[in-house]
Design an enzyme around this catalytic site. Structure first.
Site, PDB file in Angstrom:
ATOM      1  N   GLN A   4      23.741  43.969  40.166  1.00 56.34           N
ATOM      2  CA  GLN A   4      25.138  44.221  39.795  1.00 56.34           C
ATOM      3  C   GLN A   4      25.849  42.984  39.249  1.00 56.34           C
ATOM      4  O   GLN A   4      26.558  43.072  38.249  1.00 56.34           O
ATOM      5  CB  GLN A   4      25.898  44.770  41.005  1.00 56.34           C
ATOM      6  CG  GLN A   4      27.328  45.149  40.697  1.00 56.34           C
ATOM      7  CD  GLN A   4      28.053  45.640  41.924  1.00 56.34           C
ATOM      8  OE1 GLN A   4      27.876  46.773  42.352  1.00 56.34           O
ATOM      9  NE2 GLN A   4      28.848  44.786  42.521  1.00 56.34           N
TER      10      GLN A   4
ATOM     11  N   GLU B 111      33.808  44.202  35.344  1.00 54.54           N
ATOM     12  CA  GLU B 111      34.480  42.999  35.840  1.00 54.54           C
ATOM     13  C   GLU B 111      34.537  41.902  34.780  1.00 54.54           C
ATOM     14  O   GLU B 111      34.845  40.759  35.096  1.00 54.54           O
ATOM     15  CB  GLU B 111      33.797  42.501  37.123  1.00 54.54           C
ATOM     16  CG  GLU B 111      33.878  43.532  38.241  1.00 54.54           C
ATOM     17  CD  GLU B 111      33.508  42.991  39.603  1.00 54.54           C
ATOM     18  OE1 GLU B 111      33.395  41.766  39.768  1.00 54.54           O
ATOM     19  OE2 GLU B 111      33.324  43.820  40.512  1.00 54.54           O
TER      20      GLU B 111
ATOM     21  N   ASP C 224      28.424  42.803  52.101  1.00 58.58           N
ATOM     22  CA  ASP C 224      29.602  43.453  51.501  1.00 58.58           C
ATOM     23  C   ASP C 224      29.628  44.893  51.986  1.00 58.58           C
ATOM     24  O   ASP C 224      30.290  45.198  52.981  1.00 58.58           O
ATOM     25  CB  ASP C 224      29.505  43.337  49.967  1.00 58.58           C
ATOM     26  CG  ASP C 224      30.551  44.171  49.234  1.00 58.58           C
ATOM     27  OD1 ASP C 224      31.525  44.603  49.867  1.00 58.58           O
ATOM     28  OD2 ASP C 224      30.406  44.392  48.011  1.00 58.58           O
TER      29      ASP C 224
ATOM     30  N   LYS D  90      37.385  42.204  51.654  1.00 60.50           N
ATOM     31  CA  LYS D  90      38.132  43.005  50.684  1.00 60.50           C
ATOM     32  C   LYS D  90      39.150  43.823  51.470  1.00 60.50           C
ATOM     33  O   LYS D  90      38.754  44.753  52.180  1.00 60.50           O
ATOM     34  CB  LYS D  90      37.192  43.962  49.958  1.00 60.50           C
ATOM     35  CG  LYS D  90      36.124  43.308  49.065  1.00 60.50           C
ATOM     36  CD  LYS D  90      35.071  44.366  48.695  1.00 60.50           C
ATOM     37  CE  LYS D  90      34.226  43.953  47.506  1.00 60.50           C
ATOM     38  NZ  LYS D  90      33.116  44.923  47.268  1.00 60.50           N
TER      39      LYS D  90
ATOM     40  N   ARG E 124      37.979  43.863  43.691  1.00 61.14           N
ATOM     41  CA  ARG E 124      37.157  45.050  43.472  1.00 61.14           C
ATOM     42  C   ARG E 124      36.846  45.170  41.984  1.00 61.14           C
ATOM     43  O   ARG E 124      37.426  44.489  41.159  1.00 61.14           O
ATOM     44  CB  ARG E 124      37.879  46.339  43.941  1.00 61.14           C
ATOM     45  CG  ARG E 124      38.328  46.366  45.378  1.00 61.14           C
ATOM     46  CD  ARG E 124      37.217  46.076  46.376  1.00 61.14           C
ATOM     47  NE  ARG E 124      36.038  46.905  46.257  1.00 61.14           N
ATOM     48  CZ  ARG E 124      35.625  47.807  47.138  1.00 61.14           C
ATOM     49  NH1 ARG E 124      36.328  48.029  48.220  1.00 61.14           N
ATOM     50  NH2 ARG E 124      34.492  48.457  46.975  1.00 61.14           N
ATOM     51  N   SER E 125      35.956  46.106  41.661  1.00 63.93           N
ATOM     52  CA  SER E 125      35.647  46.297  40.242  1.00 63.93           C
ATOM     53  C   SER E 125      36.810  46.945  39.494  1.00 63.93           C
ATOM     54  O   SER E 125      36.990  46.722  38.299  1.00 63.93           O
ATOM     55  CB  SER E 125      34.367  47.110  40.072  1.00 63.93           C
ATOM     56  OG  SER E 125      34.418  48.285  40.844  1.00 63.93           O
TER      57      SER E 125
ATOM     58  N   LYS F 279      35.940  35.433  44.978  1.00 62.33           N
ATOM     59  CA  LYS F 279      35.148  36.142  43.970  1.00 62.33           C
ATOM     60  C   LYS F 279      36.030  37.225  43.362  1.00 62.33           C
ATOM     61  O   LYS F 279      36.433  38.153  44.061  1.00 62.33           O
ATOM     62  CB  LYS F 279      33.930  36.772  44.682  1.00 62.33           C
ATOM     63  CG  LYS F 279      33.015  37.625  43.825  1.00 62.33           C
ATOM     64  CD  LYS F 279      32.001  38.374  44.708  1.00 62.33           C
ATOM     65  CE  LYS F 279      31.028  39.181  43.862  1.00 62.33           C
ATOM     66  NZ  LYS F 279      30.567  40.415  44.546  1.00 62.33           N
TER      67      LYS F 279
HETATM   68  P1  PGA Z   1      33.009  47.238  43.835  1.00 64.91           P
HETATM   69  O1  PGA Z   1      32.118  45.998  43.434  1.00 64.91           O
HETATM   70  O2  PGA Z   1      34.431  46.806  43.822  1.00 64.91           O
HETATM   71  O3  PGA Z   1      32.684  48.264  42.789  1.00 64.91           O
HETATM   72  O4  PGA Z   1      32.565  47.663  45.205  1.00 64.91           O
HETATM   73  C1  PGA Z   1      32.353  44.698  43.897  1.00 64.91           C
HETATM   74  C2  PGA Z   1      31.211  44.205  44.757  1.00 64.91           C
HETATM   75  O5  PGA Z   1      30.228  44.931  44.995  1.00 64.91           O
HETATM   76  O6  PGA Z   1      31.284  43.078  45.253  1.00 64.91           O
HETATM   77 ZN    ZN Z   2      29.211  43.455  46.445  1.00 61.77          ZN
END
Ligand code: PGA
Ligand code: ZN
Length: 437
Positions: A164, A206, A313, A338, A367-368, A389
């Site tokens: 990812q 992102e 995560d 998060k 977040r994405s 991040k």
């Molecule tokens: P997500 O991705 O916000 O789509 O969960 C961010 C991550 O995985 O760190």
């Molecule tokens: Zn992640």
């Protein structure tokens, strides 16, 4: 009306960086000070996350937030009016009790997190200080070390590559500003390399390049090449962090690398990641295994935890209880934080405190699906979390956050310090780690 009492609370629908509806909350106090915050949204979400409330019917693919906004303007507003906005813990406890579910699905984690953060912003405004200062008090501040995405894949780029996030961290940078300067060079160099080999397909959710690689490892080769092209030393100046987001790859007991047309057992996946960490200057790997694959998380942490940051995560979902259970098991050695993954600011802080008690590292993360809201930068600085991040080095929902970090660094003037990255990554870089005390 008391100066710091909540005099008005409003919710409204706004739009996020993927063009999807999300919830904004605005809190106005007795003295006119106000705060505002917007809920972000994930795409590769963990099963244990707090749940956004989405309308589920026709418009916007079911992603509407009519009900979540109505919850802010109805029951949440009624419950919070006249409360002292400085009592964040009491406000969050009230939100949690009012929702009454384990996963925040009744009122919606999107409604809750927007309100919780807006209250924190209003409390800071009432004190006439920025949120980071309000949270830090007189504590000494260090800027967090940025983790910045260069290539994006997985659920954020229709699975074009399986991994990812390919990210950079700058252990050699002397300041937050310098880390961004180096990242800007690497980001530009990486784009130029991909364009040259005709592998550039745009940018992922992102802001990282959406690459047409032939293997996942090609991303590591290209990233090291981009660091070197920038005149920087791979490993010493700029190192690599990965987010495998492996829950997304896990089906029928195997990790599916669609790009390479193969499916790995957990043991094969461990062997591949160990080989990568030997061959490339990798200092951190997030979600290397699926959220349910405890055995692999433990085995990988035993094998590589002494020289690698291993981040949970989906695995921890910003949940203090899960972090403590993971620490007991010896799984991972760092947690991603998060706020919308757990629902309120106080619970996010509890996860950070649990991490510190367990000797785990931590990274505040966006977040994405993001917006112009930069509150999380203030949380990282104000709580003293050593890493941040927020995606890549393009698109303003990302750049707004890096730019906010620059403003905070400037406000601190000569007192500004970047969290010493050798404490985080020194072992990997062959240095003696600095004593934690
Ligand atoms: P997500 O991705 O916000 O789509 O969960 C961010 C991550 O995985 O760190
Ligand atoms: Zn992640």
């Amino acid at each position: 009306m008391k100066r710091t009492a909540i005099n008005e609370l409003r919710g409204r629908r706004v739009w996020d960086s993927r063009g999807r509806p999300t919830v904004e909350a605005e809190v106005v106090l007795g003295n006119g000070a106000w705060g505002r915050a917007i809920a972000p949204a994930g795409a590769s979400t963990g099963a244990g996350e707090a749940k956004d409330l989405r309308d589920g019917d026709a418009p916007f693919g079911g992603l509407g937030v009519r009900r979540a906004v109505a919850n802010v303007n109805g029951p949440i507003r009624s419950a919070l009016l006249t409360m002292d906005v400085r009592a964040q813990a009491a406000i969050d406890a009230k939100l949690i009790a009012l929702d009454g579910t384990a996963d925040k699905s009744r009122l919606g984690a999107n409604a809750l997190v927007a309100v919780s953060l807006a209250c924190a912003q209003a409390a800071a405004a009432a004190a006439r200080v920025p949120l980071w200062r309000h949270l830090a008090g007189e504590r000494r501040i260090a800027l967090p070390v940025p983790q910045i995405q260069i290539f994006g894949g997985g659920a954020h780029a229709r699975g074009r590559v399986d991994i990812q996030d390919y990210l950079v961290v700058c252990p050699g940078a002397g300041s937050f500003a310098e880390a961004l300067e180096w990242t800007a060079e690497v980001y530009a160099a990486a784009g130029a390399r991909l364009a040259k080999k005709n592998a550039l397909q745009g940018v992922a959710d992102e802001g990282g390049y959406w690459p047409a690689f032939r293997s996942n490892e090609e991303g590591l080769v290209e990233l090291v090449g981009a660091i070197a092209d920038s005149g920087l030393k791979p490993g010493d100046d700029v190192a690599i962090a990965l987010d495998i987001a492996a829950t997304q790859l896990w089906r029928g007991g195997r990790y599916h690398l669609a790009l390479e047309n193969r499916a790995l057992s957990a043991d094969q996946m461990i062997a591949m990641l160990l080989r990568w960490t030997d061959a490339y200057p990798i200092v951190s790997i997030e979600d290397p295994f699926a959220e349910t694959d405890h055995a692999a998380m433990q085995a990988f942490t035993r094998a590589a935890g002494a020289r690698l940051q291993i981040v949970g995560d989906d695995y921890f979902v910003t949940d203090a209880a899960r972090l403590r259970a993971g620490a007991e098991r010896g799984a991972c050695n760092a947690i991603l934080l998060k706020p919308n993954q757990i629902g309120t600011l106080s619970e996010t802080l509890a996860a950070w405190q649990a991490a510190q008690e367990a000797g785990y590292g931590a990274i505040v993360s966006a977040r994405s699906g993001e917006t112009e809201d930069v509150s999380i930068v203030h949380l990282a600085v104000g709580w003293g979390v050593p890493q941040l991040k927020v995606g890549s080095f393009s698109r303003s929902e990302r750049m707004a956050k890096w730019n906010e970090g620059l403003r905070i660094e400037e406000a601190l003037g000569t007192k500004a310090l970047l969290y010493p990255a050798q404490r985080l990554f020194g072992r990997r870089r062959g240095q003696t780690p600095v004593d934690k005390s």
